[in-house]
Design an enzyme around this catalytic site. Sequence first.
Site, PDB file in Angstrom:
ATOM      1  N   PHE A 202       0.681  -1.198  -0.065  1.00  0.00           N
ATOM      2  CA  PHE A 202      -0.227  -0.014  -0.009  1.00  0.00           C
ATOM      3  C   PHE A 202       0.913   1.298   0.201  1.00  0.00           C
ATOM      4  O   PHE A 202       0.906   2.138  -1.084  1.00  0.00           O
ATOM      5  CB  PHE A 202      -0.949   0.037   1.279  1.00  0.00           C
ATOM      6  CG  PHE A 202      -1.422   1.244   1.650  1.00  0.00           C
ATOM      7  CD1 PHE A 202      -2.336   2.075   0.729  1.00  0.00           C
ATOM      8  CD2 PHE A 202      -1.539   1.593   2.922  1.00  0.00           C
ATOM      9  CE1 PHE A 202      -2.823   2.991   1.211  1.00  0.00           C
ATOM     10  CE2 PHE A 202      -2.330   2.709   3.433  1.00  0.00           C
ATOM     11  CZ  PHE A 202      -2.988   3.460   2.242  1.00  0.00           C
TER      12      PHE A 202
ATOM     13  N   ASN B  72       8.029  -9.915  -2.525  1.00  0.00           N
ATOM     14  CA  ASN B  72       7.711 -11.401  -2.590  1.00  0.00           C
ATOM     15  C   ASN B  72       6.177 -11.392  -2.759  1.00  0.00           C
ATOM     16  O   ASN B  72       5.765 -12.666  -3.016  1.00  0.00           O
ATOM     17  CB  ASN B  72       8.284 -12.210  -1.482  1.00  0.00           C
ATOM     18  CG  ASN B  72       7.503 -11.913  -0.276  1.00  0.00           C
ATOM     19  OD1 ASN B  72       6.905 -10.702  -0.255  1.00  0.00           O
ATOM     20  ND2 ASN B  72       8.184 -12.536   0.945  1.00  0.00           N
TER      21      ASN B  72
ATOM     22  N   THR C  86       2.095 -10.256   0.900  1.00  0.00           N
ATOM     23  CA  THR C  86       0.848  -9.238   1.223  1.00  0.00           C
ATOM     24  C   THR C  86       0.986  -7.911   0.260  1.00  0.00           C
ATOM     25  O   THR C  86       0.169  -7.201  -0.059  1.00  0.00           O
ATOM     26  CB  THR C  86       1.377  -8.625   2.559  1.00  0.00           C
ATOM     27  OG1 THR C  86       2.637  -7.977   2.799  1.00  0.00           O
ATOM     28  CG2 THR C  86       1.142  -9.776   3.761  1.00  0.00           C
TER      29      THR C  86
ATOM     30  N   ASP D 241      11.929 -12.292  -2.604  1.00  0.00           N
ATOM     31  CA  ASP D 241      11.954 -12.384  -1.102  1.00  0.00           C
ATOM     32  C   ASP D 241      13.472 -11.876  -0.547  1.00  0.00           C
ATOM     33  O   ASP D 241      14.528 -12.343  -0.860  1.00  0.00           O
ATOM     34  CB  ASP D 241      11.977 -13.841  -0.597  1.00  0.00           C
ATOM     35  CG  ASP D 241      11.848 -14.062   0.667  1.00  0.00           C
ATOM     36  OD1 ASP D 241      12.369 -13.232   1.482  1.00  0.00           O
ATOM     37  OD2 ASP D 241      11.398 -15.047   1.298  1.00  0.00           O
TER      38      ASP D 241
ATOM     39  N   ARG E 111      27.143  -0.836   0.013  1.00  0.00           N
ATOM     40  CA  ARG E 111      27.787  -1.435  -1.161  1.00  0.00           C
ATOM     41  C   ARG E 111      27.832   0.106  -2.140  1.00  0.00           C
ATOM     42  O   ARG E 111      28.841   0.315  -2.632  1.00  0.00           O
ATOM     43  CB  ARG E 111      26.965  -2.488  -2.091  1.00  0.00           C
ATOM     44  CG  ARG E 111      27.816  -2.816  -3.338  1.00  0.00           C
ATOM     45  CD  ARG E 111      26.892  -3.661  -4.377  1.00  0.00           C
ATOM     46  NE  ARG E 111      25.735  -2.920  -4.761  1.00  0.00           N
ATOM     47  CZ  ARG E 111      24.761  -3.374  -5.430  1.00  0.00           C
ATOM     48  NH1 ARG E 111      25.008  -4.748  -5.565  1.00  0.00           N
ATOM     49  NH2 ARG E 111      23.890  -2.658  -5.844  1.00  0.00           N
TER      50      ARG E 111
ATOM     51  N   ALA F 199      11.804   1.702   7.231  1.00  0.00           N
ATOM     52  CA  ALA F 199      10.140   2.064   7.448  1.00  0.00           C
ATOM     53  C   ALA F 199      10.050   1.425   8.915  1.00  0.00           C
ATOM     54  O   ALA F 199      10.046  -0.022   8.878  1.00  0.00           O
ATOM     55  CB  ALA F 199       9.181   1.580   6.458  1.00  0.00           C
TER      56      ALA F 199
ATOM     57  N   TYR G   2       6.062  -8.427  14.696  1.00  0.00           N
ATOM     58  CA  TYR G   2       6.109  -7.206  14.035  1.00  0.00           C
ATOM     59  C   TYR G   2       6.714  -6.286  14.835  1.00  0.00           C
ATOM     60  O   TYR G   2       7.854  -5.485  14.422  1.00  0.00           O
ATOM     61  CB  TYR G   2       4.613  -6.845  13.682  1.00  0.00           C
ATOM     62  CG  TYR G   2       4.445  -5.562  12.817  1.00  0.00           C
ATOM     63  CD1 TYR G   2       5.160  -5.459  11.833  1.00  0.00           C
ATOM     64  CD2 TYR G   2       3.955  -4.461  13.207  1.00  0.00           C
ATOM     65  CE1 TYR G   2       5.258  -4.442  10.754  1.00  0.00           C
ATOM     66  CE2 TYR G   2       3.623  -3.214  12.522  1.00  0.00           C
ATOM     67  CZ  TYR G   2       4.555  -3.306  11.135  1.00  0.00           C
ATOM     68  OH  TYR G   2       4.219  -2.014  10.389  1.00  0.00           O
TER      69      TYR G   2
ATOM     70  N   LYS H  72      10.376  -4.914  13.800  1.00  0.00           N
ATOM     71  CA  LYS H  72      10.728  -3.393  13.590  1.00  0.00           C
ATOM     72  C   LYS H  72      11.897  -2.898  14.544  1.00  0.00           C
ATOM     73  O   LYS H  72      12.631  -1.852  14.419  1.00  0.00           O
ATOM     74  CB  LYS H  72       9.470  -2.719  13.553  1.00  0.00           C
ATOM     75  CG  LYS H  72       8.543  -3.022  12.250  1.00  0.00           C
ATOM     76  CD  LYS H  72       9.040  -2.543  11.184  1.00  0.00           C
ATOM     77  CE  LYS H  72       8.305  -2.738   9.821  1.00  0.00           C
ATOM     78  NZ  LYS H  72       8.957  -2.402   8.508  1.00  0.00           N
TER      79      LYS H  72
END
Length: 323
Positions: free
Chosen positions: A11, A32, A35, A56, A109, A117, A148, A152
């Site tokens: 989203f 991936n 979601t 992924d 690199r 995020a 989650y 994070k």
Amino acid sequence: MKSLVCGGAGFLGSHLVDRLLAHGHTVVVADNFITGRYVNLAHLKDCASLQVAHQDMTRPLTGDAFAGPFDRVFNLASPASPRGYRRFPIETHLVNALGTLQALELARRDDARFLQASTSEVYGDPLVHPQTEDYWGNVNPNGPRSCYDEGKRFAESLTLEFVRQYGLDARIARIFNTYGPRSNPEDGRVVPNFCVQALRDEPITIYGNGDQTRSFCYVDDLVRGLLALMETDGLAGEVVNLGNPDECTVRELADRVVALAGSSSPIVNAALPVDDPTRRRPDIAKAKRLLTWEPTVGLDEGLAATIAYFGQTLPSPHPATRH
Ligand code: UDP
């Protein structure tokens, strides 16, 4: 300018990709699609400046898409709705750990600027209100949301080590509840749920008694904040809340959606999820000061646009009942 957007089919990611392309960037999306959704990028299928890699982020980044060199790396790759991360809890842990490591290594690199995020969920069920960036949070470390929240928190910690150890120019956005067109009507979040229920005249499902609060930011405002955080010089190592401080209860939200949709939906109560935060509101003084950013879209305006979007894109299961 060449940008990599990890999670660019999500989203928020897809709106960010739109803005980057509009600013003339060449963009590589890595997703991936567990979601993330193809439909979010469908309008860009003929865009020569966009490359989409089905990737992924926890797996080796061997494809040509990752050859770079990148100027900007945005790491948004992670399930983000409670339903999404409960469905993919191990994937959520791993993408925030291994995926973030790989995104950081790519930025290192190429000496690219990096944006991680993060989320208001790092504050858990906060004991400080509104939440400032220096609050350490009140997180259940092993409850159903921890894949989650802790994922994070690890991603933040790892990102800051790349700043300290390697001098990477990385910034962290703590993103509060965001809504708008392209939010997934299936992901269980409160705004899409209520909009879809209202449009179908189905019961509006308030979890618990609806006294819990959230502060809802319209997606265009949020993406403008992400870009400001990435493009403002001298912010390596900064952690910044991005969200709309206009706080409302879930019950107020339900009433507003029903009114704006002209719906006849009844309100029903359902069980409150475990560890559902009681109150949430960002203190955005830091974003205002560092980025000269603040949201401009009010809740009614943003909800009206979101309801209109769902009205145009949702197949109605009961067309005969709509007038
Ligand atoms: N919620 C609700 N009804 C729904 C979906 C969510 O009352 O159909 C509540 C949920 O319990 C939470 C708030 O709305 O208090 C925001 O939930 P969401 O899943 O959108 O995001 P969260 O802020 O919890 O990550």
